[in-house]
Design a protein around this motif. Structure first.
Motif, short mmCIF file in Angstrom:
data_model
loop_
_atom_site.label_atom_id
_atom_site.label_comp_id
_atom_site.label_asym_id
_atom_site.label_seq_id
_atom_site.Cartn_x
_atom_site.Cartn_y
_atom_site.Cartn_z
N LYS A 93 0.84 -1.20 0.00
CA LYS A 93 0.00 0.00 0.00
C LYS A 93 0.88 1.26 0.00
O LYS A 93 0.60 2.23 -0.71
CB LYS A 93 -0.92 0.00 1.22
N ASN A 96 2.47 1.74 -3.43
CA ASN A 96 1.44 2.22 -4.35
C ASN A 96 1.12 3.69 -4.11
O ASN A 96 0.91 4.46 -5.05
CB ASN A 96 0.17 1.37 -4.24
N THR A 97 1.10 4.10 -2.85
CA THR A 97 0.80 5.50 -2.50
C THR A 97 1.89 6.44 -3.01
O THR A 97 1.60 7.47 -3.62
CB THR A 97 0.64 5.65 -0.98
N THR A 99 4.12 5.92 -5.40
CA THR A 99 4.19 5.95 -6.86
C THR A 99 3.01 6.73 -7.45
O THR A 99 3.17 7.42 -8.45
CB THR A 99 4.27 4.54 -7.47
N ALA A 100 1.85 6.64 -6.82
CA ALA A 100 0.70 7.44 -7.28
C ALA A 100 0.97 8.93 -7.08
O ALA A 100 0.40 9.77 -7.79
CB ALA A 100 -0.56 7.02 -6.53
N ASP A 101 1.85 9.26 -6.14
CA ASP A 101 2.21 10.66 -5.86
C ASP A 101 3.32 11.15 -6.79
O ASP A 101 3.83 12.25 -6.63
CB ASP A 101 2.63 10.79 -4.39
N GLU A 104 9.10 7.46 -8.47
CA GLU A 104 9.46 6.32 -9.31
C GLU A 104 10.46 5.44 -8.54
O GLU A 104 11.45 5.94 -8.03
CB GLU A 104 10.12 6.83 -10.59
N HIS A 122 11.83 11.58 -7.76
CA HIS A 122 10.70 12.40 -8.19
C HIS A 122 11.27 13.62 -8.89
O HIS A 122 12.18 14.26 -8.37
CB HIS A 122 9.90 12.82 -6.94
#
Length: 124
Positions: A93, A96-97, A99-101, A104, A122
């Motif tokens: 989780k 995923n959080t 990378t969604a932000d 990389e 980033h």
């Protein structure tokens, strides 16, 4: 000992950043590390961010049940298995959080007994 390892990894990461190839056309990158340490005491951090992510420095897992010492062996194994699964789910989780932000994952490596370090970047 784990803090010393984490400090050394941060220093190595910073040294690598200064010797890295020029950033892409998008510009310079900001780097972050996520440390995953599965063998921790109850109420200790098992995920640590360097530097902080969304004003969060670490993620802790709740302690063991108060009656843990009174449980039978098979019940202790079930509690530990549930705890291990909760840590893995939280790590997924978390990745995923970030990378969604826009972060990389650049590299992932192991350290210690089952520990993982994720290096992320980033674009500034």
């Amino acid at each position: 000992m784990k803090k010393i390892i984490m400090i050394l990894l941060v220093l190595i990461s910073q040294a690598c950043q200064s010797n890295a190839a020029p950033a892409s056309a998008a510009g310079v990158f900001t780097y972050m590390q996520i440390f995953f340490t599965p063998n921790v005491l109850p109420d200790s951090a098992f995920i640590t961010f360097t530097p902080t992510f969304q004003k969060q420095r670490e993620i802790k897992l709740n302690g063991m049940p108060k009656n843990f010492a009174d449980l039978g062996f098979s019940e202790m194994l079930m509690v530990q298995a549930k705890r291990n699964q909760e840590m893995r789910d939280t790590l997924i989780k978390t990745i995923n959080t970030v990378t969604a932000d826009g972060w990389e994952v650049v590299q992932m490596t192991s350290y210690g007994e089952g520990g993982l370090v994720y290096l992320l970047r980033h674009a500034k």
